[in-house]
Motif scaffolding. Structure first.
Motif, PDB file in Angstrom:
ATOM      1  N   HIS A  70       0.844  -1.001  -0.113  1.00 12.03           N
ATOM      2  CA  HIS A  70      -0.004  -0.078   0.118  1.00 12.03           C
ATOM      3  C   HIS A  70       0.964   1.044   0.237  1.00 12.03           C
ATOM      4  N   ASP A  71       2.382   1.403   0.403  1.00 12.26           N
ATOM      5  CA  ASP A  71       3.297   2.317   0.497  1.00 12.26           C
ATOM      6  C   ASP A  71       4.821   1.948  -0.202  1.00 12.26           C
ATOM      7  N   THR A  75       6.848  -3.094   1.586  1.00 13.28           N
ATOM      8  CA  THR A  75       6.365  -4.098   0.080  1.00 13.28           C
ATOM      9  C   THR A  75       6.784  -5.240   0.598  1.00 13.28           C
TER      10      THR A  75
END
Length: 161
Positions: A70-71, A75
């Motif tokens: 999501h950012d 990851t």
């Protein structure tokens, strides 16, 4: 009639996923080897985890790296290298993100404008396959449905230059 995805455990270490796609092998192959196409279908939408980056150097000895999250600070990456690349017919790659990664072989067999795609994964152990199979059984059919949708939008225009 809608194409069906068959997921079958062939042995303690082998998993085979097969599906027929309505399109020529050339287009189906390109959907697997061109990052701008691959990123449009690979991640099951139900997972709600975006693909942040998709790097693919599709040649023998070339590599790939897919990053999800999501950012960018948190990851999950999948990566490996291509062992075989036969245009419109066969891809073989490693999954190097863990010691339990499979060697994946995908074949593309065209008959009458349709393509039978067979994905074969060979894991290093029964336990590695056991760990991976739940995600494959749920995710792969959804991914292949998304590939079907992409192929409809692509038509015969892909690869003509």
């Amino acid at each position: 009639m809608k194409n069906r995805t068959a997921v079958e455990r062939k042995s303690e270490r082998e998993l085979v996923v097969a599906r027929t796609f309505d399109g020529p092998a050339r287009i189906v192959f390109e959907a697997w080897t061109k990052p701008e196409l691959f990123e449009r279908w690979w991640v099951p939408k139900s997972m709600d985890v975006p693909l942040l980056s998709c790097e693919m150097d599709v040649r023998v000895g070339g590599g790939y790296r897919l990053e999800f999250g999501h950012d960018a600070s948190k990851t999950v990456a999948f990566f490996g290298r291509y062992l075989e690349v036969t245009p419109h017919a066969r891809l073989v790659w490693t999954n190097d993100e863990s010691d339990n990664g499979a060697v994946t072989t995908v074949t593309f067999e065209e008959k009458g404008g349709k393509t039978l795609l067979v994905l074969h994964e060979l894991y290093p152990s029964k336990e590695a396959l056991d760990d991976a199979i739940a995600g494959t059984e749920g995710g792969m059919p959804e991914q292949f449905e998304q590939l079907d949708e992409l192929l409809v939008t692509l038509g015969a225009s892909v690869g003509r230059s």
